[in-house]
Design an enzyme around this catalytic site. Structure first.
Site, mmCIF file in Angstrom:
data_model
loop_
_atom_site.group_PDB
_atom_site.id
_atom_site.type_symbol
_atom_site.label_atom_id
_atom_site.label_comp_id
_atom_site.label_asym_id
_atom_site.label_seq_id
_atom_site.Cartn_x
_atom_site.Cartn_y
_atom_site.Cartn_z
ATOM 1 N N ARG A 10 -10.745 -44.369 -27.997
ATOM 2 C CA ARG A 10 -9.272 -44.441 -27.863
ATOM 3 C C ARG A 10 -8.752 -45.763 -28.426
ATOM 4 O O ARG A 10 -7.710 -45.814 -29.080
ATOM 5 C CB ARG A 10 -8.860 -44.274 -26.390
ATOM 6 C CG ARG A 10 -9.075 -42.866 -25.857
ATOM 7 C CD ARG A 10 -8.802 -42.808 -24.361
ATOM 8 N NE ARG A 10 -7.417 -43.110 -24.062
ATOM 9 C CZ ARG A 10 -6.996 -43.445 -22.823
ATOM 10 N NH1 ARG A 10 -7.868 -43.531 -21.830
ATOM 11 N NH2 ARG A 10 -5.737 -43.701 -22.595
ATOM 12 N N VAL A 21 -1.930 -48.176 -22.120
ATOM 13 C CA VAL A 21 -2.942 -49.235 -22.255
ATOM 14 C C VAL A 21 -3.101 -49.636 -23.725
ATOM 15 O O VAL A 21 -3.989 -50.415 -24.065
ATOM 16 C CB VAL A 21 -4.303 -48.753 -21.659
ATOM 17 C CG1 VAL A 21 -4.163 -48.621 -20.136
ATOM 18 C CG2 VAL A 21 -4.774 -47.442 -22.269
ATOM 19 N N HIS A 26 -1.065 -50.415 -15.959
ATOM 20 C CA HIS A 26 -2.411 -49.814 -15.926
ATOM 21 C C HIS A 26 -3.386 -50.561 -16.823
ATOM 22 O O HIS A 26 -4.413 -49.985 -17.216
ATOM 23 C CB HIS A 26 -2.323 -48.334 -16.341
ATOM 24 C CG HIS A 26 -1.533 -47.512 -15.363
ATOM 25 N ND1 HIS A 26 -1.095 -46.255 -15.629
ATOM 26 C CD2 HIS A 26 -1.093 -47.791 -14.109
ATOM 27 C CE1 HIS A 26 -0.425 -45.781 -14.592
ATOM 28 N NE2 HIS A 26 -0.396 -46.701 -13.651
ATOM 29 N N SER A 43 4.950 -38.082 -17.569
ATOM 30 C CA SER A 43 5.024 -36.874 -16.736
ATOM 31 C C SER A 43 5.401 -37.226 -15.303
ATOM 32 O O SER A 43 5.692 -36.345 -14.493
ATOM 33 C CB SER A 43 3.666 -36.162 -16.751
ATOM 34 O OG SER A 43 2.663 -37.073 -16.282
ATOM 35 N N ALA A 98 10.928 -39.113 -28.232
ATOM 36 C CA ALA A 98 11.462 -40.475 -28.080
ATOM 37 C C ALA A 98 11.763 -41.107 -29.434
ATOM 38 O O ALA A 98 12.749 -41.850 -29.576
ATOM 39 C CB ALA A 98 10.430 -41.323 -27.326
HETATM 40 N N1 APR Z 1 8.474 -38.316 -26.849
HETATM 41 C C1 APR Z 1 8.683 -38.426 -25.513
HETATM 42 N N2 APR Z 1 7.863 -37.873 -24.577
HETATM 43 C C2 APR Z 1 6.803 -37.162 -25.032
HETATM 44 C C3 APR Z 1 6.523 -36.999 -26.407
HETATM 45 C C4 APR Z 1 7.410 -37.610 -27.326
HETATM 46 N N3 APR Z 1 7.235 -37.495 -28.661
HETATM 47 N N4 APR Z 1 5.397 -36.230 -26.520
HETATM 48 C C5 APR Z 1 4.987 -35.946 -25.252
HETATM 49 N N5 APR Z 1 5.831 -36.482 -24.369
HETATM 50 C C6 APR Z 1 5.782 -36.434 -22.904
HETATM 51 C C7 APR Z 1 5.103 -35.230 -22.305
HETATM 52 O O1 APR Z 1 6.032 -34.149 -22.219
HETATM 53 C C8 APR Z 1 4.712 -35.756 -20.935
HETATM 54 O O2 APR Z 1 5.770 -35.587 -20.007
HETATM 55 O O3 APR Z 1 5.000 -37.528 -22.473
HETATM 56 C C9 APR Z 1 4.498 -37.248 -21.174
HETATM 57 C C10 APR Z 1 3.034 -37.658 -21.147
HETATM 58 O O4 APR Z 1 2.547 -37.414 -19.844
HETATM 59 P P1 APR Z 1 1.015 -37.814 -19.490
HETATM 60 O O5 APR Z 1 0.099 -37.333 -20.544
HETATM 61 O O6 APR Z 1 0.818 -37.391 -18.048
HETATM 62 O O7 APR Z 1 0.988 -39.392 -19.603
HETATM 63 P P2 APR Z 1 1.580 -40.434 -18.577
HETATM 64 O O8 APR Z 1 2.750 -39.898 -17.845
HETATM 65 O O9 APR Z 1 1.751 -41.712 -19.312
HETATM 66 O O10 APR Z 1 0.368 -40.622 -17.538
HETATM 67 C C11 APR Z 1 0.581 -41.624 -16.550
HETATM 68 O O11 APR Z 1 -1.576 -41.276 -15.680
HETATM 69 O O12 APR Z 1 -3.702 -40.865 -15.687
HETATM 70 C C12 APR Z 1 -2.855 -41.874 -15.652
HETATM 71 O O13 APR Z 1 -3.302 -44.041 -16.360
HETATM 72 C C13 APR Z 1 -2.932 -42.800 -16.823
HETATM 73 O O14 APR Z 1 -1.115 -44.159 -17.612
HETATM 74 C C14 APR Z 1 -1.501 -42.833 -17.356
HETATM 75 C C15 APR Z 1 -0.719 -42.238 -16.205
#
Ligand code: APR
Length: 257
Positions: free
Chosen positions: A81, A114, A130, A205, A246
């Site tokens: 990653r 991260v 994180h 999310s 975004a």
């Molecule tokens: N623009 C905006 N949002 C987007 C885009 C985009 N182009 N593409 C995807 N998304 C959204 C998805 O719809 C989702 O709601 O980004 C979000 C990503 O969600 P996750 O994959 O759950 O990531 P995140 O919310 O950052 O996870 C939070 O969980 O497991 C832990 O440490 C890990 O930091 C992470 C935390």
């Protein structure tokens, strides 16, 4: 909360009251998640499991127990990653947030990510709840360690380096499930949530605490909360939801400030 504005094919006409809130905000808290890096080609957290790691759940890899069970597997996933991040470039969303802070002045960025794409886009004083892929440390004595040369794009299993002080194994500098968040970062984030008058929630999310509570605290004290994400969130307490990427929405909002 009004119906979400569907901006997935371009910025929908937004009410002046929303744009005025953006223009008048003088203490802005931005909370980002993996979605803000998606347009840089970085898989979101819950997508980052392909190839060698496809059969694992993130929670099976992002824990101290998983690392102790198989250090090479966990270390290799994070190194894969990190190498992906090093090959990536910040996208328009990262740049818009950096420009917004330069223009607006009192905008603080709190991220769950991260990667270092916010910093490479010009954001300063980014608060990483994180941790960071770029700050490995010794699993045993927490001695900070230099990140090794990045691996190639092909996933490969490699043993983590050892600590020169105690011989322990290098671990990623991220916060794993079950671990505490960095105290200073979290305290600053809570203080910002308590005093901001605008909270932008971009690309998360909202599944993971305590980050997910920041916009709740902000809204409870009277801040306007705006969520930016292609997926609507029925249970998310926001004043406005802008559906879309975004990298499309943030630059368009910045132009209207
Ligand atoms: N623009 C905006 N949002 C987007 C885009 C985009 N182009 N593409 C995807 N998304 C959204 C998805 O719809 C989702 O709601 O980004 C979000 C990503 O969600 P996750 O994959 O759950 O990531 P995140 O919310 O950052 O996870 C939070 O969980 O497991 C832990 O440490 C890990 O930091 C992470 C935390």
């Amino acid at each position: 909360m009004p119906d979400p504005f569907d901006c997935r094919s371009g910025l929908a006409p937004l009410p002046e009251v929303l744009l005025d809130r953006l223009r008048q905000a003088d203490e802005v808290l931005v909370l980002t998640g993996a979605g803000v890096s998606a347009e840089s080609g970085i898989a979101t957290f819950r997508e980052a499991l392909t190839g060698l790691w496809a059969r694992f759940d993130p929670a099976q890899l992002a824990t101290a127990e998983a690392f102790q069970e198989d250090p090479a597997r966990v270390w290799s996933w994070y190194e894969w990653r990190r190498a992906q991040v090093l090959r990536a470039e910040p996208n328009a969303a990262h740049r818009a947030l950096a420009d917004w802070a330069d223009r607006q002045g009192r905008l603080r960025l709190v991220t769950q990510n991260v990667d270092d794409l916010h910093e490479r886009a010009g954001s300063r004083d980014v608060i990483h709840l994180h941790g960071s892929l770029h700050e490995p440390r010794c699993f045993d004595c927490a001695n900070p360690l230099a990140a090794p040369p990045p691996v190639g794009a092909e996933a490969q299993l490699l043993a983590p380096p050892t600590c020169p002080l105690c011989g322990g194994l290098a671990r990623p500098g991220v916060v794993w499930f079950g671990e505490s968040l960095p105290e200073a970062a979290l305290a600053t984030a809570w203080a910002l949530a308590e005093r901001c008058n605008l909270c932008l929630v971009v690309g998360t999310s909202g599944l993971v605490q305590p980050a997910a509570s920041l916009p709740v605290v902000a809204r409870q004290q009277g801040a306007t909360v705006i969520r930016i994400d292609p997926q609507p969130a029925a249970d998310f307490q926001a004043d406005w939801q802008l559906l879309g990427a975004a990298g499309l929405i943030l630059p368009a909002l910045l132009e209207r400030l």
